[in-house]
Design a protein around this motif. Structure first.
Motif, PDB file in Angstrom:
ATOM      1  N   LEU A  32       0.822  -1.213   0.000  1.00  9.15           N
ATOM      2  CA  LEU A  32       0.000   0.000   0.000  1.00  9.15           C
ATOM      3  C   LEU A  32       0.856   1.264   0.000  1.00  9.15           C
ATOM      4  N   VAL A  33       1.942   1.257   0.734  1.00  8.77           N
ATOM      5  CA  VAL A  33       2.820   2.431   0.756  1.00  8.77           C
ATOM      6  C   VAL A  33       3.432   2.657  -0.626  1.00  8.77           C
ATOM      7  N   PHE A  34       3.926   1.593  -1.265  1.00 15.20           N
ATOM      8  CA  PHE A  34       4.518   1.762  -2.590  1.00 15.20           C
ATOM      9  C   PHE A  34       3.472   2.140  -3.633  1.00 15.20           C
ATOM     10  N   ALA A  38       3.602   5.563  -5.832  1.00 18.00           N
ATOM     11  CA  ALA A  38       3.461   5.581  -7.288  1.00 18.00           C
ATOM     12  C   ALA A  38       2.303   6.481  -7.711  1.00 18.00           C
ATOM     13  N   TRP A  39       1.191   6.413  -6.996  1.00 24.78           N
ATOM     14  CA  TRP A  39       0.037   7.246  -7.312  1.00 24.78           C
ATOM     15  C   TRP A  39       0.361   8.735  -7.124  1.00 24.78           C
ATOM     16  N   THR A  40       1.108   9.045  -6.069  1.00 21.31           N
ATOM     17  CA  THR A  40       1.512  10.426  -5.817  1.00 21.31           C
ATOM     18  C   THR A  40       2.390  10.951  -6.946  1.00 21.31           C
ATOM     19  N   PHE A  41       3.364  10.141  -7.373  1.00 22.41           N
ATOM     20  CA  PHE A  41       4.221  10.565  -8.479  1.00 22.41           C
ATOM     21  C   PHE A  41       3.429  10.702  -9.782  1.00 22.41           C
ATOM     22  N   PHE A  42       2.481   9.810 -10.010  1.00 21.33           N
ATOM     23  CA  PHE A  42       1.648   9.901 -11.206  1.00 21.33           C
ATOM     24  C   PHE A  42       0.827  11.186 -11.202  1.00 21.33           C
ATOM     25  N   LEU A  61      -3.031  10.345   2.148  1.00 19.46           N
ATOM     26  CA  LEU A  61      -3.118   8.976   2.661  1.00 19.46           C
ATOM     27  C   LEU A  61      -1.747   8.433   3.038  1.00 19.46           C
ATOM     28  N   LEU A  62      -0.748   8.727   2.221  1.00 19.03           N
ATOM     29  CA  LEU A  62       0.608   8.277   2.502  1.00 19.03           C
ATOM     30  C   LEU A  62       1.136   8.908   3.784  1.00 19.03           C
ATOM     31  N   ALA A  66       2.032   6.935   7.343  1.00 20.64           N
ATOM     32  CA  ALA A  66       3.344   7.043   7.979  1.00 20.64           C
ATOM     33  C   ALA A  66       3.222   7.544   9.418  1.00 20.64           C
ATOM     34  N   LEU A  67       2.345   8.525   9.640  1.00 21.90           N
ATOM     35  CA  LEU A  67       2.156   9.039  11.003  1.00 21.90           C
ATOM     36  C   LEU A  67       1.531   7.996  11.919  1.00 21.90           C
ATOM     37  N   ILE A  68       0.533   7.288  11.425  1.00 18.85           N
ATOM     38  CA  ILE A  68      -0.109   6.245  12.243  1.00 18.85           C
ATOM     39  C   ILE A  68       0.887   5.155  12.585  1.00 18.85           C
TER      40      ILE A  68
END
Length: 121
Positions: A32-34, A38-42, A61-62, A66-68
């Protein structure tokens, strides 16, 4: 009642099952993180190449994941060594301050993005 729980396989997992569950949850989290990266870069590419409006949802969401994960690790570590006199835990206070500042920064970024999204260019 025990027969019903055993029939539904609802029982306390042994050490091997817990290890398997932990590894599968870790693999799902990493996927899910990766995928979010990828979605963020897209989305960033679409903004740069086609001048479309930014969709900040994958980045948010990312950051939330990370914070959670960081807060959970901090709390679980603190609870694991709470009564232990041999452990010297001074780092958690500093981590809590850093994570709180990071969370405040993310919230401020979200609020700014929402305010700027409503302002016509």
């Amino acid at each position: 009642m025990k027969k019903l729980l055993n029939l539904l396989r609802l029982r306390k997992p042994d050490e091997m099952e817990r290890t398997i569950l932990f590894k599968s949850q870790r693999n799902a989290y990493l996927f899910l993180v990766f995928a979010l990266i990828a979605w963020t870069f897209f989305e960033s590419y679409r903004v740069y190449a086609y001048h479309e409006p930014l969709n900040s949802f994958p980045c948010l969401l990312l950051a939330a994941a990370a914070l959670i994960q960081a807060f959970s690790q901090l709390i679980l570590t603190r609870n694991a060594v709470k009564g232990d006199e041999d452990s010297f835990e001074t780092g958690p206070l500093f981590r809590i301050i850093i994570l709180s500042c990071t969370a405040a920064g993310i919230i401020a970024t979200i609020a700014t993005a929402i305010l700027l999204a409503g302002v016509p260019a």
